[in-house]
Design an enzyme around this catalytic site. Structure first.
Site, PDB file in Angstrom:
ATOM      1  N   ASP A 194       0.882  -1.162   0.000  1.00  0.00           N
ATOM      2  CA  ASP A 194       0.000   0.000   0.000  1.00  0.00           C
ATOM      3  C   ASP A 194       0.928   1.222   0.000  1.00  0.00           C
ATOM      4  OD1 ASP A 194      -2.337   1.595   0.315  1.00  0.00           O
ATOM      5  OD2 ASP A 194      -1.966   1.703   2.465  1.00  0.00           O
ATOM      6  N   LEU A 195       0.375   2.397  -0.241  1.00  0.00           N
ATOM      7  CA  LEU A 195       1.193   3.617  -0.280  1.00  0.00           C
ATOM      8  C   LEU A 195       1.038   4.462   0.975  1.00  0.00           C
ATOM      9  CD1 LEU A 195       3.019   5.616  -1.901  1.00  0.00           C
ATOM     10  CD2 LEU A 195       0.906   6.588  -2.827  1.00  0.00           C
ATOM     11  N   ASP A 196      -0.164   4.997   1.174  1.00  0.00           N
ATOM     12  CA  ASP A 196      -0.399   5.929   2.280  1.00  0.00           C
ATOM     13  C   ASP A 196      -0.254   5.217   3.627  1.00  0.00           C
ATOM     14  OD1 ASP A 196      -0.957   7.847   0.411  1.00  0.00           O
ATOM     15  OD2 ASP A 196      -3.123   7.570   0.492  1.00  0.00           O
TER      16      ASP A 196
ATOM     17  N   THR B  82       0.975  10.211   3.807  1.00  0.00           N
ATOM     18  CA  THR B  82       0.171  11.285   3.220  1.00  0.00           C
ATOM     19  C   THR B  82      -1.182  11.391   3.918  1.00  0.00           C
ATOM     20  OG1 THR B  82      -0.566   9.733   1.530  1.00  0.00           O
ATOM     21  CG2 THR B  82       1.243  11.182   0.930  1.00  0.00           C
TER      22      THR B  82
ATOM     23  N   LYS C 250     -10.907  -1.754  -1.616  1.00  0.00           N
ATOM     24  CA  LYS C 250     -10.626  -2.562  -0.425  1.00  0.00           C
ATOM     25  C   LYS C 250     -11.797  -2.403   0.553  1.00  0.00           C
ATOM     26  CE  LYS C 250      -5.767  -1.303  -1.071  1.00  0.00           C
ATOM     27  NZ  LYS C 250      -4.633  -0.536  -0.539  1.00  0.00           N
TER      28      LYS C 250
ATOM     29  N   GLU D 270       0.316  -3.488   4.559  1.00  0.00           N
ATOM     30  CA  GLU D 270      -0.787  -2.522   4.709  1.00  0.00           C
ATOM     31  C   GLU D 270      -0.777  -1.876   6.082  1.00  0.00           C
ATOM     32  OE1 GLU D 270      -3.393  -0.980   3.577  1.00  0.00           O
ATOM     33  OE2 GLU D 270      -3.866  -1.828   1.620  1.00  0.00           O
ATOM     34  N   ASP D 271      -1.422  -0.703   6.180  1.00  0.00           N
ATOM     35  CA  ASP D 271      -1.604  -0.062   7.491  1.00  0.00           C
ATOM     36  C   ASP D 271      -3.078   0.128   7.806  1.00  0.00           C
ATOM     37  OD1 ASP D 271      -2.134   2.072   5.660  1.00  0.00           O
ATOM     38  OD2 ASP D 271      -1.754   3.499   7.282  1.00  0.00           O
TER      39      ASP D 271
ATOM     40  N   ASN E  22      -3.277   9.275  -7.139  1.00  0.00           N
ATOM     41  CA  ASN E  22      -2.071  10.100  -7.254  1.00  0.00           C
ATOM     42  C   ASN E  22      -0.806   9.306  -6.951  1.00  0.00           C
ATOM     43  OD1 ASN E  22      -3.549  12.732  -7.592  1.00  0.00           O
ATOM     44  ND2 ASN E  22      -4.312  12.154  -5.583  1.00  0.00           N
TER      45      ASN E  22
ATOM     46  N   LYS F 283      -9.289   5.291   5.847  1.00  0.00           N
ATOM     47  CA  LYS F 283      -8.018   4.683   5.437  1.00  0.00           C
ATOM     48  C   LYS F 283      -8.252   3.493   4.522  1.00  0.00           C
ATOM     49  CE  LYS F 283      -4.499   5.768   8.873  1.00  0.00           C
ATOM     50  NZ  LYS F 283      -3.588   5.187   9.874  1.00  0.00           N
ATOM     51  N   GLY F 284      -7.582   3.513   3.382  1.00  0.00           N
ATOM     52  CA  GLY F 284      -7.614   2.363   2.483  1.00  0.00           C
ATOM     53  C   GLY F 284      -8.804   2.297   1.552  1.00  0.00           C
ATOM     54  N   ILE F 285      -9.783   3.196   1.713  1.00  0.00           N
ATOM     55  CA  ILE F 285     -10.960   3.133   0.838  1.00  0.00           C
ATOM     56  C   ILE F 285     -10.907   4.245  -0.212  1.00  0.00           C
ATOM     57  CG2 ILE F 285     -12.339   1.983   2.621  1.00  0.00           C
ATOM     58  CD1 ILE F 285     -13.890   4.578   2.991  1.00  0.00           C
TER      59      ILE F 285
ATOM     60  N   SER G 238      -2.360   0.639  -4.390  1.00  0.00           N
ATOM     61  CA  SER G 238      -2.880   1.763  -3.606  1.00  0.00           C
ATOM     62  C   SER G 238      -4.208   2.248  -4.166  1.00  0.00           C
ATOM     63  CB  SER G 238      -1.872   2.918  -3.630  1.00  0.00           C
ATOM     64  OG  SER G 238      -2.446   4.095  -3.100  1.00  0.00           O
ATOM     65  N   ALA G 239      -5.096   2.662  -3.269  1.00  0.00           N
ATOM     66  CA  ALA G 239      -6.378   3.248  -3.685  1.00  0.00           C
ATOM     67  C   ALA G 239      -6.198   4.681  -4.182  1.00  0.00           C
ATOM     68  CB  ALA G 239      -7.358   3.230  -2.508  1.00  0.00           C
ATOM     69  N   SER G 240      -4.994   5.211  -4.051  1.00  0.00           N
ATOM     70  CA  SER G 240      -4.738   6.606  -4.440  1.00  0.00           C
ATOM     71  C   SER G 240      -4.556   6.756  -5.949  1.00  0.00           C
ATOM     72  CB  SER G 240      -3.486   7.130  -3.741  1.00  0.00           C
ATOM     73  OG  SER G 240      -3.133   8.400  -4.249  1.00  0.00           O
TER      74      SER G 240
ATOM     75  N   ARG H  79     -11.774   7.324  -2.980  1.00  0.00           N
ATOM     76  CA  ARG H  79     -12.175   8.731  -2.798  1.00  0.00           C
ATOM     77  C   ARG H  79     -13.701   8.869  -2.728  1.00  0.00           C
ATOM     78  NH1 ARG H  79     -10.003  12.076  -7.483  1.00  0.00           N
ATOM     79  NH2 ARG H  79      -8.079  11.117  -6.737  1.00  0.00           N
TER      80      ARG H  79
END
Length: 224
Positions: free
Chosen positions: A13-15, A21, A151, A175-176, A124, A49-51, A120-122, A53
């Site tokens: 995952d990213l964030d 971020t 997710k 993941e976080d 960006n 978190k993780g879902i 990642s769900a991002s 936008r």
């Protein structure tokens, strides 16, 4: 005799894992919520978190009792407004914002000739990895715009394994977010969580911080 899977890939995952971020997401959602006269708390931010936008926006509108007040087009415009504010904030990101322990972990994975993907769900994610100067560390970055289910659905992790051409059982997911760990487990992968142990009963291995992440330990535990 049971054939054990050989470790072939890590999917991140990213964030909150590669860089934090989350604070920028919090500030951007908070500004939007306040424009809509909705009180936005850090507790509510944790639930996002993780879902995706749009799913995050729906949660905020439900929290404020305003889910019926906007058309789908207006919701898209609200989500775009939030993202524009978020992009302004993340333009300040530099390699100094990589979370502790992550560069070493990525190096160790590469030295072991294992594959690395980002799930990642991002939307960006590419921009953030470029700002962190980490993009060349990843063999694949899943295009979240082509993922139909967010997710905790496992789709994004299964897509990462498919792109890497490896069996999901040969992958470690990092993941976080609780939703992210659920997605990893549903994909049939080994789940490593970053955060409080009490939050991640479904994870196979939990580290309190990214700094504590150990490639050697993860590999040994995976192979047990």
């Amino acid at each position: 005799m049971i054939q054990l899977s050989k470790l072939k890939a890590f999917i991140f995952d990213l964030d909150g894992v590669i860089t934090d971020t989350a604070e920028y997401h919090f500030l951007a959602w908070k500004a939007l919520a306040e424009d809509l006269n909705i009180s936005f708390t850090r507790e509510l931010n944790e639930e996002l978190k993780g879902i995706s936008r749009m799913d995050s926006l729906e949660k905020i509108l439900q929290f404020g009792g305003k889910e019926q007040e906007f058309s789908e087009q207006e919701k898209l415009e609200l989500a775009t407004k939030k993202n524009e504010h978020y992009v302004e904030l993340i333009n300040k990101i530099t390699p100094s914002d990589i979370l502790p322990g992550i560069e070493k972990l990525l190096r160790d994975i590469k030295q072991a000739n294992l594959e690395i993907a980002l799930a990642s769900a991002s939307k960006n994610a590419n921009m953030v990895l470029e700002a962190l100067k980490l993009k060349d560390q990843f063999d694949y970055i899943v295009d979240v715009t082509k993922i139909k289910k967010g997710k905790p659905d496992p789709e994004i992790f299964l897509k990462a394994a498919e792109l890497l051409k490896v069996d999901p059982s040969s992958c470690v997911g990092v993941e976080d977010a609780i939703a992210g760990v659920e997605a990893i487990k549903s994909a049939g992968m080994y789940a490593v969580a970053v955060g409080p142990k009490s939050s991640f009963q479904k994870a196979d291995l939990v580290y309190e911080t990214t700094e504590a992440l150990s490639f050697k330990e993860i590999k040994e535990r995976f192979e047990e």
